[in-house]
Scaffold this active site. Structure first.
Site, short mmCIF file in Angstrom:
data_model
loop_
_atom_site.label_atom_id
_atom_site.label_comp_id
_atom_site.label_asym_id
_atom_site.label_seq_id
_atom_site.Cartn_x
_atom_site.Cartn_y
_atom_site.Cartn_z
N GLU A 67 3.84 4.73 5.13
CA GLU A 67 2.69 4.27 4.35
C GLU A 67 1.97 3.11 5.03
OE1 GLU A 67 4.57 5.70 0.08
OE2 GLU A 67 4.61 3.58 0.59
N ASN A 127 -0.42 3.43 -14.32
CA ASN A 127 0.72 2.51 -14.14
C ASN A 127 0.47 1.41 -13.12
OD1 ASN A 127 1.08 3.89 -11.75
ND2 ASN A 127 3.05 4.78 -12.31
N HIS A 174 1.62 0.89 -6.95
CA HIS A 174 2.47 1.77 -6.15
C HIS A 174 3.34 0.90 -5.25
CE1 HIS A 174 3.76 4.84 -3.29
NE2 HIS A 174 3.50 3.94 -2.36
N TYR A 217 -0.21 10.84 -0.56
CA TYR A 217 0.55 11.55 -1.61
C TYR A 217 0.90 12.98 -1.21
CZ TYR A 217 -0.44 7.70 -4.82
OH TYR A 217 -0.50 6.47 -5.43
N LYS A 275 -3.43 -0.25 -7.92
CA LYS A 275 -4.28 0.90 -8.17
C LYS A 275 -5.58 0.47 -8.89
CE LYS A 275 -0.25 3.93 -8.48
NZ LYS A 275 0.48 4.89 -9.34
#
Length: 152
Positions: A129, A115, A118, A52, A12
């Site tokens: 994905e 965080n 992913h 998402y 990310k």
């Protein structure tokens, strides 16, 4: 190799900005997984909303899309024996406070909203994905010379 599968891993924007790309790739390579696809990109809001989509009714959805669109991401496809499950273990819990030391989030994160990474949570979501982020011709088929030293 039985149970060989692919997973989608994305570093990310916070992971990119903090200079953790090399460390994360290193961990997957050292584990014995094979990198078969890699992109460095600024993800569009449309791509992120599709990625998402299962979270679209959650109160944090808009903020998540904004955060993921705030900077470049590194999108990857890794291949190997049970890579989806093992990859999730390597990442740690979604909330870094619940992650064990030695995991990526346990070692590098403090807050759930930042965080850094992913990872697909199932083979089915990995397939979805991967097809969302990569065209088939962008994935490379090859045999690693280390494969015989990693797998029986």
């Amino acid at each position: 190799m039985a149970n060989s599968e692919r997973t989608f891993i994305a570093i990310k924007p916070d992971g990119v900005q903090r200079g953790l790309v090399g460390e994360i790739i290193k961990r997957f390579e050292q584990k014995g997984f094979r990198l078969v696809g890699l992109k460095f990109l600024q993800a569009s809001e449309d791509l992120l909303k599709e990625h998402y989509t299962d979270l679209k009714d959650r109160p944090f959805f808009t903020g998540l899309v904004k955060y993921m669109h705030s900077g470049p991401v590194v999108a990857m496809v890794w291949e190997g024996l049970n890579v989806v499950k093992t990859g999730r273990v390597m990442l740690g819990e979604t909330n870094p406070a619940d992650s064990k030391p030695g995991t990526i989030r346990g070692d590098f994160c403090i807050q759930v909203g930042r965080n850094i990474i992913h990872g697909s949570d199932s083979v089915k979501s990995a397939e979805k994905e991967i097809s969302l982020w990569f065209q088939p011709e962008e994935l490379v088929e090859y045999k690693s010379c280390a494969q015989n030293w990693i797998y029986e």
